[in-house]
Scaffold this motif. Structure first.
Motif, PDB file in Angstrom:
ATOM      1  N   VAL A 149      45.557  22.618  29.689  1.00  0.00           N
ATOM      2  CA  VAL A 149      46.199  23.372  30.392  1.00  0.00           C
ATOM      3  C   VAL A 149      45.123  24.034  31.386  1.00  0.00           C
ATOM      4  O   VAL A 149      45.275  24.142  32.523  1.00  0.00           O
ATOM      5  CB  VAL A 149      46.912  24.539  29.918  1.00  0.00           C
ATOM      6  CG1 VAL A 149      47.437  25.497  30.859  1.00  0.00           C
ATOM      7  CG2 VAL A 149      48.247  23.651  28.927  1.00  0.00           C
ATOM      8  N   MET A 150      43.772  24.388  30.545  1.00  0.00           N
ATOM      9  CA  MET A 150      42.932  25.295  31.253  1.00  0.00           C
ATOM     10  C   MET A 150      41.841  24.163  31.659  1.00  0.00           C
ATOM     11  O   MET A 150      41.557  23.099  31.116  1.00  0.00           O
ATOM     12  CB  MET A 150      42.415  26.191  30.368  1.00  0.00           C
ATOM     13  CG  MET A 150      43.300  27.277  29.888  1.00  0.00           C
ATOM     14  SD  MET A 150      43.885  28.423  31.145  1.00  0.00           S
ATOM     15  CE  MET A 150      44.976  29.311  30.406  1.00  0.00           C
ATOM     16  N   GLN A 151      40.783  24.781  32.504  1.00  0.00           N
ATOM     17  CA  GLN A 151      39.709  24.071  32.742  1.00  0.00           C
ATOM     18  C   GLN A 151      38.904  23.455  31.527  1.00  0.00           C
ATOM     19  O   GLN A 151      38.937  24.412  30.666  1.00  0.00           O
ATOM     20  CB  GLN A 151      38.759  24.775  33.991  1.00  0.00           C
ATOM     21  CG  GLN A 151      39.365  24.821  35.175  1.00  0.00           C
ATOM     22  CD  GLN A 151      38.594  25.747  36.063  1.00  0.00           C
ATOM     23  OE1 GLN A 151      37.353  26.043  35.924  1.00  0.00           O
ATOM     24  NE2 GLN A 151      39.042  26.216  37.272  1.00  0.00           N
ATOM     25  N   LYS A 152      38.325  22.269  31.469  1.00  0.00           N
ATOM     26  CA  LYS A 152      37.552  21.938  30.162  1.00  0.00           C
ATOM     27  C   LYS A 152      36.717  22.892  29.540  1.00  0.00           C
ATOM     28  O   LYS A 152      36.722  23.304  28.763  1.00  0.00           O
ATOM     29  CB  LYS A 152      37.148  20.703  30.439  1.00  0.00           C
ATOM     30  CG  LYS A 152      36.409  20.090  29.094  1.00  0.00           C
ATOM     31  CD  LYS A 152      36.114  18.510  29.301  1.00  0.00           C
ATOM     32  CE  LYS A 152      35.567  17.994  27.875  1.00  0.00           C
ATOM     33  NZ  LYS A 152      35.505  18.563  26.555  1.00  0.00           N
TER      34      LYS A 152
ATOM     35  N   SER B 190      34.401  25.864  37.586  1.00  0.00           N
ATOM     36  CA  SER B 190      34.606  25.873  39.162  1.00  0.00           C
ATOM     37  C   SER B 190      34.796  27.228  39.638  1.00  0.00           C
ATOM     38  O   SER B 190      34.982  27.353  40.820  1.00  0.00           O
ATOM     39  CB  SER B 190      35.135  24.544  39.733  1.00  0.00           C
ATOM     40  OG  SER B 190      36.485  24.656  39.190  1.00  0.00           O
ATOM     41  N   SER B 191      35.807  27.704  38.842  1.00  0.00           N
ATOM     42  CA  SER B 191      36.359  29.140  39.387  1.00  0.00           C
ATOM     43  C   SER B 191      35.499  30.242  39.520  1.00  0.00           C
ATOM     44  O   SER B 191      35.446  31.297  40.161  1.00  0.00           O
ATOM     45  CB  SER B 191      37.337  29.528  38.629  1.00  0.00           C
ATOM     46  OG  SER B 191      38.608  28.657  38.520  1.00  0.00           O
ATOM     47  N   GLY B 192      34.258  30.118  38.724  1.00  0.00           N
ATOM     48  CA  GLY B 192      33.400  31.258  38.601  1.00  0.00           C
ATOM     49  C   GLY B 192      32.876  31.503  37.193  1.00  0.00           C
ATOM     50  O   GLY B 192      32.551  30.396  36.408  1.00  0.00           O
ATOM     51  N   TYR B 193      32.449  32.676  36.905  1.00  0.00           N
ATOM     52  CA  TYR B 193      31.950  32.927  35.229  1.00  0.00           C
ATOM     53  C   TYR B 193      32.980  33.807  34.750  1.00  0.00           C
ATOM     54  O   TYR B 193      33.492  34.515  35.371  1.00  0.00           O
ATOM     55  CB  TYR B 193      30.727  33.728  35.707  1.00  0.00           C
ATOM     56  CG  TYR B 193      29.298  32.944  36.288  1.00  0.00           C
ATOM     57  CD1 TYR B 193      29.061  32.015  35.357  1.00  0.00           C
ATOM     58  CD2 TYR B 193      28.917  33.281  37.419  1.00  0.00           C
ATOM     59  CE1 TYR B 193      27.709  31.377  36.017  1.00  0.00           C
ATOM     60  CE2 TYR B 193      27.972  32.748  38.002  1.00  0.00           C
ATOM     61  CZ  TYR B 193      27.258  31.506  37.304  1.00  0.00           C
ATOM     62  OH  TYR B 193      26.110  30.942  37.755  1.00  0.00           O
TER      63      TYR B 193
END
Length: 184
Positions: free
Chosen positions: A150-153, A174-177
């Motif tokens: 569901v979430m980024q790896k 890729s969204s940030g920290y």
């Protein structure tokens, strides 16, 4: 909600937009009934300062949904604190229409927050409510229950590696920290 919500005109949203509550994520989102458009991030031409005040006062920490009937170890629950930068995949948030900070500035900010969390000065949820660039800030960073896929790896790998109550070190996506706290 138990407390009265002031007129939407005080929210800073452009004409025709309203705030609704997602049943699946238990988070507020922005909807325009005339066009049918729905967004997690504020629409263009939003007065972000007014919206920030409105959302923190009337849409913070919505009720927490109950645990799913059976987790079988496949689902976890986590909260996070996200700091975006100008190179994030979507460099805007509920707080800022356009994020201009560099990756280095974002990382430095998150490391400062991590130090406050680890020292016990503040909890991740307390900081997330005011500082996170994710719409989950309204719930203290709570993302609810989720399963793998569901979430980024990078986020998922870090979250599933934590034990309940543990907070990750900095995780880059890729969204940030992010700082991630596994809550269940």
């Amino acid at each position: 909600m138990s407390s009265p919500v002031p007129p939407i005109s005080e929210s800073g949203l452009p004409e025709g937009w309203e705030i609704r509550q997602s049943r699946s994520r238990n988070l507020p989102y922005y909807h325009n009934p005339a066009t049918g458009e729905s967004l997690w991030e504020p629409p263009a031409n939003t007065d972000t300062e007014k919206l920030k005040t409105y959302m923190s006062k009337y849409h913070s920490k919505a009720s927490v949904p109950p645990a799913p009937p059976s987790t079988n170890g496949e689902k976890i629950r986590a909260s996070h604190l996200l700091i975006k930068h100008k190179d994030s995949r979507r460099p805007s948030s509920w707080k800022e229409k356009e994020i201009t900070r560099t990756k280095e500035e974002a990382l430095s900010t998150l490391l400062g927050h991590e130090a406050r969390i680890r020292s016990g000065a503040m909890s991740l949820g307390e900081i997330a409510t005011k500082e996170s660039d994710c719409s989950s800030a309204r719930k203290g960073g709570d993302l609810g229950y989720f399963e793998r896929g569901v979430m980024q790896k990078e986020f998922e790998d870090a979250a599933f590696a934590l034990k309940p109550g543990e907070v990750s070190h900095v995780v880059e996506t890729s969204s940030g920290y992010h700082l991630i706290e596994r809550t269940a």
